[in-house]
Write a protein that holds these residues in place. Structure first.
Motif, PDB file in Angstrom:
ATOM      1  N   GLU A 118      71.909  50.679  18.276  1.00  0.00           N
ATOM      2  CA  GLU A 118      71.950  49.240  19.687  1.00  0.00           C
ATOM      3  C   GLU A 118      70.694  48.365  19.074  1.00  0.00           C
ATOM      4  OE1 GLU A 118      70.399  52.630  19.457  1.00  0.00           O
ATOM      5  OE2 GLU A 118      70.206  53.407  20.463  1.00  0.00           O
ATOM      6  N   GLY A 119      70.541  47.735  17.889  1.00  0.00           N
ATOM      7  CA  GLY A 119      70.119  46.655  17.215  1.00  0.00           C
ATOM      8  C   GLY A 119      71.128  45.728  16.402  1.00  0.00           C
ATOM      9  N   LYS A 120      72.041  46.547  16.223  1.00  0.00           N
ATOM     10  CA  LYS A 120      73.547  46.586  15.304  1.00  0.00           C
ATOM     11  C   LYS A 120      74.378  45.163  16.474  1.00  0.00           C
ATOM     12  CE  LYS A 120      77.018  46.922  11.711  1.00  0.00           C
ATOM     13  NZ  LYS A 120      77.845  45.643  12.281  1.00  0.00           N
ATOM     14  N   ALA A 121      74.662  45.929  17.441  1.00  0.00           N
ATOM     15  CA  ALA A 121      75.638  45.904  18.851  1.00  0.00           C
ATOM     16  C   ALA A 121      74.461  44.637  19.215  1.00  0.00           C
ATOM     17  CB  ALA A 121      75.849  46.838  19.032  1.00  0.00           C
ATOM     18  N   LEU A 122      73.477  44.785  19.059  1.00  0.00           N
ATOM     19  CA  LEU A 122      72.777  43.443  20.113  1.00  0.00           C
ATOM     20  C   LEU A 122      73.296  41.959  18.901  1.00  0.00           C
ATOM     21  CD1 LEU A 122      69.692  44.663  20.673  1.00  0.00           C
ATOM     22  CD2 LEU A 122      71.534  43.562  22.357  1.00  0.00           C
ATOM     23  N   LEU A 123      73.296  42.221  17.722  1.00  0.00           N
ATOM     24  CA  LEU A 123      73.115  41.319  16.354  1.00  0.00           C
ATOM     25  C   LEU A 123      74.642  40.826  17.077  1.00  0.00           C
ATOM     26  CD1 LEU A 123      71.011  41.729  12.785  1.00  0.00           C
ATOM     27  CD2 LEU A 123      70.945  40.733  14.378  1.00  0.00           C
ATOM     28  N   ASP A 124      75.554  41.380  16.850  1.00  0.00           N
ATOM     29  CA  ASP A 124      76.678  41.757  17.133  1.00  0.00           C
ATOM     30  C   ASP A 124      77.155  40.887  18.331  1.00  0.00           C
ATOM     31  OD1 ASP A 124      77.093  42.690  14.085  1.00  0.00           O
ATOM     32  OD2 ASP A 124      78.190  45.099  14.834  1.00  0.00           O
ATOM     33  N   LYS A 125      76.279  40.750  18.691  1.00  0.00           N
ATOM     34  CA  LYS A 125      76.948  39.895  20.045  1.00  0.00           C
ATOM     35  C   LYS A 125      76.246  38.274  20.351  1.00  0.00           C
ATOM     36  CE  LYS A 125      75.500  41.275  24.082  1.00  0.00           C
ATOM     37  NZ  LYS A 125      74.660  42.327  25.535  1.00  0.00           N
ATOM     38  N   VAL A 126      75.479  38.037  19.163  1.00  0.00           N
ATOM     39  CA  VAL A 126      74.841  36.974  18.824  1.00  0.00           C
ATOM     40  C   VAL A 126      75.805  36.146  18.074  1.00  0.00           C
ATOM     41  CG1 VAL A 126      73.325  35.530  17.795  1.00  0.00           C
ATOM     42  CG2 VAL A 126      72.142  37.333  19.606  1.00  0.00           C
ATOM     43  N   PRO A 127      76.372  34.994  18.844  1.00  0.00           N
ATOM     44  CA  PRO A 127      77.100  33.900  17.404  1.00  0.00           C
ATOM     45  C   PRO A 127      76.542  33.798  16.314  1.00  0.00           C
ATOM     46  CG  PRO A 127      77.623  33.400  19.682  1.00  0.00           C
ATOM     47  CD  PRO A 127      76.332  34.352  20.036  1.00  0.00           C
ATOM     48  N   PRO A 128      77.014  34.031  14.942  1.00  0.00           N
ATOM     49  CA  PRO A 128      76.405  33.744  14.228  1.00  0.00           C
ATOM     50  C   PRO A 128      75.969  32.248  14.135  1.00  0.00           C
ATOM     51  CG  PRO A 128      78.874  34.604  13.732  1.00  0.00           C
ATOM     52  CD  PRO A 128      78.237  34.327  14.693  1.00  0.00           C
ATOM     53  N   GLU A 129      76.146  30.939  14.712  1.00  0.00           N
ATOM     54  CA  GLU A 129      75.827  29.541  15.024  1.00  0.00           C
ATOM     55  C   GLU A 129      74.651  29.515  15.200  1.00  0.00           C
ATOM     56  OE1 GLU A 129      78.905  30.142  17.607  1.00  0.00           O
ATOM     57  OE2 GLU A 129      78.709  30.561  15.327  1.00  0.00           O
ATOM     58  N   SER A 130      74.180  31.139  16.295  1.00  0.00           N
ATOM     59  CA  SER A 130      72.825  30.708  17.051  1.00  0.00           C
ATOM     60  C   SER A 130      71.415  31.379  16.294  1.00  0.00           C
ATOM     61  CB  SER A 130      73.153  31.937  18.709  1.00  0.00           C
ATOM     62  OG  SER A 130      74.346  30.721  19.042  1.00  0.00           O
ATOM     63  N   VAL A 131      71.732  32.146  14.855  1.00  0.00           N
ATOM     64  CA  VAL A 131      70.883  32.642  14.549  1.00  0.00           C
ATOM     65  C   VAL A 131      70.095  31.399  13.086  1.00  0.00           C
ATOM     66  CG1 VAL A 131      70.548  34.172  12.384  1.00  0.00           C
ATOM     67  CG2 VAL A 131      71.771  34.930  14.236  1.00  0.00           C
ATOM     68  N   LYS A 132      69.230  31.184  13.344  1.00  0.00           N
ATOM     69  CA  LYS A 132      68.952  30.438  12.679  1.00  0.00           C
ATOM     70  C   LYS A 132      67.711  30.445  11.687  1.00  0.00           C
ATOM     71  CE  LYS A 132      70.084  27.195  15.453  1.00  0.00           C
ATOM     72  NZ  LYS A 132      71.750  26.715  14.988  1.00  0.00           N
ATOM     73  N   ASP A 133      67.356  31.660  11.836  1.00  0.00           N
ATOM     74  CA  ASP A 133      66.296  32.311  10.892  1.00  0.00           C
ATOM     75  C   ASP A 133      67.094  33.596  10.229  1.00  0.00           C
ATOM     76  OD1 ASP A 133      63.974  33.945   9.816  1.00  0.00           O
ATOM     77  OD2 ASP A 133      63.003  34.593  11.055  1.00  0.00           O
ATOM     78  N   PRO A 134      66.993  33.838   8.548  1.00  0.00           N
ATOM     79  CA  PRO A 134      67.690  34.465   7.527  1.00  0.00           C
ATOM     80  C   PRO A 134      66.698  35.971   7.819  1.00  0.00           C
ATOM     81  CG  PRO A 134      66.806  33.034   6.447  1.00  0.00           C
ATOM     82  CD  PRO A 134      66.409  32.709   8.133  1.00  0.00           C
ATOM     83  N   GLY A 135      65.510  36.139   8.105  1.00  0.00           N
ATOM     84  CA  GLY A 135      64.426  37.014   8.579  1.00  0.00           C
ATOM     85  C   GLY A 135      65.153  38.315   8.801  1.00  0.00           C
ATOM     86  N   VAL A 136      66.144  38.206  10.487  1.00  0.00           N
ATOM     87  CA  VAL A 136      66.712  38.786  11.372  1.00  0.00           C
ATOM     88  C   VAL A 136      67.711  39.583  10.518  1.00  0.00           C
ATOM     89  CG1 VAL A 136      68.970  39.057  13.596  1.00  0.00           C
ATOM     90  CG2 VAL A 136      66.688  36.959  13.244  1.00  0.00           C
TER      91      VAL A 136
END
Length: 182
Positions: free
Chosen positions: A120-138
Protein backbone atom coordinates in the motif's frame (compact mmCIF):
# COMPACT_ATOMS: atom_id res chain seq x y z
CA UNK A 1 36.32 -24.96 11.71
CA UNK A 2 32.84 -23.76 12.48
CA UNK A 3 31.20 -21.03 10.55
CA UNK A 4 29.84 -18.02 12.42
CA UNK A 5 26.12 -17.60 11.60
CA UNK A 6 25.22 -14.39 9.75
CA UNK A 7 23.98 -11.47 11.80
CA UNK A 8 20.34 -10.48 11.60
CA UNK A 9 20.17 -6.68 11.42
CA UNK A 10 16.90 -4.75 11.57
CA UNK A 11 17.06 -1.11 10.60
CA UNK A 12 14.66 1.40 12.07
CA UNK A 13 13.02 3.99 9.89
CA UNK A 14 13.06 7.63 10.93
CA UNK A 15 9.69 9.12 11.79
CA UNK A 16 8.63 11.12 8.75
CA UNK A 17 5.21 12.41 9.61
CA UNK A 18 5.72 16.14 9.88
CA UNK A 19 6.01 17.41 13.41
CA UNK A 20 3.04 19.27 14.76
CA UNK A 21 3.16 22.94 14.06
CA UNK A 22 1.70 25.94 12.33
CA UNK A 23 2.00 24.26 8.90
CA UNK A 24 -1.45 22.88 9.63
CA UNK A 25 -2.71 26.38 8.96
CA UNK A 26 -6.29 27.38 8.31
CA UNK A 27 -8.07 25.99 5.26
CA UNK A 28 -8.95 28.43 2.48
CA UNK A 29 -12.56 29.56 2.28
CA UNK A 30 -12.99 28.92 5.99
CA UNK A 31 -15.90 30.50 7.77
CA UNK A 32 -14.60 33.31 9.96
CA UNK A 33 -16.21 31.92 13.11
CA UNK A 34 -14.19 28.69 13.02
CA UNK A 35 -10.77 30.27 12.41
CA UNK A 36 -10.20 30.76 16.17
CA UNK A 37 -11.20 27.12 16.78
CA UNK A 38 -8.65 25.87 14.25
CA UNK A 39 -5.96 28.20 15.58
CA UNK A 40 -6.64 26.94 19.11
CA UNK A 41 -6.36 23.38 17.82
CA UNK A 42 -3.04 24.26 16.18
CA UNK A 43 -1.76 25.71 19.46
CA UNK A 44 -2.80 22.58 21.35
CA UNK A 45 -1.17 20.40 18.68
CA UNK A 46 2.06 22.35 19.07
CA UNK A 47 1.87 21.74 22.84
CA UNK A 48 1.35 18.02 22.11
CA UNK A 49 -2.11 18.04 23.65
CA UNK A 50 -3.34 15.65 21.00
CA UNK A 51 -6.80 14.87 22.41
CA UNK A 52 -7.46 18.57 23.01
CA UNK A 53 -6.32 19.52 19.51
CA UNK A 54 -8.43 16.77 17.98
CA UNK A 55 -11.47 18.02 19.90
CA UNK A 56 -10.99 21.51 18.45
CA UNK A 57 -10.49 20.18 14.92
CA UNK A 58 -13.59 18.02 15.24
CA UNK A 59 -15.59 21.12 16.25
CA UNK A 60 -14.32 22.87 13.13
CA UNK A 61 -15.12 19.83 11.00
CA UNK A 62 -18.79 20.19 11.93
CA UNK A 63 -18.81 23.62 10.26
CA UNK A 64 -16.79 22.53 7.21
CA UNK A 65 -17.50 18.80 6.84
CA UNK A 66 -14.92 16.56 5.21
CA UNK A 67 -12.35 19.33 4.86
CA UNK A 68 -9.12 17.53 3.86
CA UNK A 69 -6.82 19.94 5.68
CA UNK A 70 -8.71 19.53 8.94
CA UNK A 71 -8.79 15.76 8.42
CA UNK A 72 -5.00 15.82 7.98
CA UNK A 73 -4.67 17.79 11.21
CA UNK A 74 -6.84 15.20 12.99
CA UNK A 75 -4.59 12.47 11.60
CA UNK A 76 -1.59 14.27 13.09
CA UNK A 77 -3.22 14.09 16.52
CA UNK A 78 -3.70 10.34 16.16
CA UNK A 79 -0.11 9.96 15.00
CA UNK A 80 1.08 11.93 18.01
CA UNK A 81 -0.73 9.42 20.23
CA UNK A 82 0.83 6.54 18.26
CA UNK A 83 -2.58 5.46 16.98
CA UNK A 84 -1.45 4.53 13.48
CA UNK A 85 -4.67 2.81 12.42
CA UNK A 86 -6.80 5.86 13.19
CA UNK A 87 -4.25 8.19 11.57
CA UNK A 88 -4.22 6.04 8.42
CA UNK A 89 -8.02 5.87 8.26
CA UNK A 90 -8.30 9.65 8.66
CA UNK A 91 -5.66 10.32 6.01
CA UNK A 92 -7.48 7.98 3.62
CA UNK A 93 -10.57 10.17 4.04
CA UNK A 94 -8.48 13.28 3.37
CA UNK A 95 -7.05 11.73 0.19
CA UNK A 96 -10.57 10.78 -0.95
CA UNK A 97 -11.60 14.42 -0.56
CA UNK A 98 -8.48 15.79 -2.28
CA UNK A 99 -6.87 13.05 -4.41
CA UNK A 100 -4.22 15.39 -5.85
CA UNK A 101 -2.79 16.62 -2.54
CA UNK A 102 0.66 15.08 -2.78
CA UNK A 103 1.64 16.09 0.76
CA UNK A 104 -1.25 14.11 2.23
CA UNK A 105 -0.55 11.17 -0.08
CA UNK A 106 3.09 11.15 1.06
CA UNK A 107 2.02 11.26 4.72
CA UNK A 108 -0.31 8.33 4.11
CA UNK A 109 2.41 6.42 2.24
CA UNK A 110 4.84 6.94 5.11
CA UNK A 111 2.34 5.79 7.71
CA UNK A 112 1.47 2.72 5.63
CA UNK A 113 5.18 1.88 5.39
CA UNK A 114 5.73 2.56 9.09
CA UNK A 115 2.88 0.19 9.87
CA UNK A 116 4.47 -2.46 7.62
CA UNK A 117 1.91 -2.20 4.81
CA UNK A 118 4.61 -2.26 2.15
CA UNK A 119 2.48 -2.73 -0.95
CA UNK A 120 0.00 0.00 0.00
CA UNK A 121 2.81 2.38 0.91
CA UNK A 122 4.72 1.73 -2.30
CA UNK A 123 1.58 2.13 -4.42
CA UNK A 124 0.95 5.51 -2.82
CA UNK A 125 4.57 6.59 -3.29
CA UNK A 126 4.35 5.64 -6.95
CA UNK A 127 1.31 7.93 -7.36
CA UNK A 128 3.28 11.00 -6.34
CA UNK A 129 5.29 12.69 -9.10
CA UNK A 130 9.00 12.56 -8.16
CA UNK A 131 9.33 16.34 -8.48
CA UNK A 132 6.76 16.73 -5.68
CA UNK A 133 8.96 14.87 -3.18
CA UNK A 134 11.27 17.29 -1.39
CA UNK A 135 12.53 15.11 1.47
CA UNK A 136 14.75 12.10 0.69
CA UNK A 137 13.70 10.64 4.05
CA UNK A 138 10.52 9.46 2.31
CA UNK A 139 12.57 7.18 0.07
CA UNK A 140 15.10 6.25 2.76
CA UNK A 141 12.35 5.04 5.08
CA UNK A 142 10.68 3.12 2.28
CA UNK A 143 13.98 1.48 1.42
CA UNK A 144 14.59 0.52 5.04
CA UNK A 145 11.19 -1.14 5.17
CA UNK A 146 12.08 -3.10 2.02
CA UNK A 147 15.43 -4.15 3.50
CA UNK A 148 13.72 -5.36 6.65
CA UNK A 149 11.24 -7.31 4.51
CA UNK A 150 14.16 -9.02 2.72
CA UNK A 151 13.53 -7.19 -0.56
CA UNK A 152 16.92 -5.65 -1.44
CA UNK A 153 15.89 -4.89 -5.05
CA UNK A 154 12.91 -2.81 -3.90
CA UNK A 155 15.14 -1.19 -1.26
CA UNK A 156 17.81 -0.31 -3.83
CA UNK A 157 15.18 1.38 -6.03
CA UNK A 158 14.02 3.56 -3.13
CA UNK A 159 17.56 4.45 -2.03
CA UNK A 160 18.44 5.32 -5.62
CA UNK A 161 15.52 7.77 -5.67
CA UNK A 162 16.87 9.32 -2.45
CA UNK A 163 20.33 9.70 -4.03
CA UNK A 164 18.88 11.35 -7.13
CA UNK A 165 16.76 13.69 -5.01
CA UNK A 166 19.62 14.82 -2.79
CA UNK A 167 23.01 13.72 -4.18
CA UNK A 168 24.95 15.59 -1.47
CA UNK A 169 23.39 13.44 1.29
CA UNK A 170 25.60 10.43 2.10
CA UNK A 171 22.77 8.40 3.68
CA UNK A 172 21.27 7.46 0.33
CA UNK A 173 24.62 6.17 -0.94
CA UNK A 174 25.25 4.21 2.25
CA UNK A 175 21.88 2.47 2.22
CA UNK A 176 21.95 1.92 -1.54
CA UNK A 177 25.32 0.21 -1.11
CA UNK A 178 23.93 -1.88 1.73
CA UNK A 179 21.02 -2.96 -0.46
CA UNK A 180 23.40 -3.80 -3.31
CA UNK A 181 25.43 -6.00 -0.96
CA UNK A 182 22.35 -7.91 0.03
Amino acid sequence: LTRVPPMEIKLAAMPTAPPPGPETGVPKDTKAEIIPIIEHGNALLEQKDYPGARGEYEKALVAVPDNPIILRAIARTYYGEKKLDQAIDTLKKAVEKDPVDNDTILLLANLQLEKGNVEEGKALLDKVPPESVKDPGVYLNAGIVFLNKKNPVGAWEQFDKAVKLKPEDPDGYFYRGLAALQ
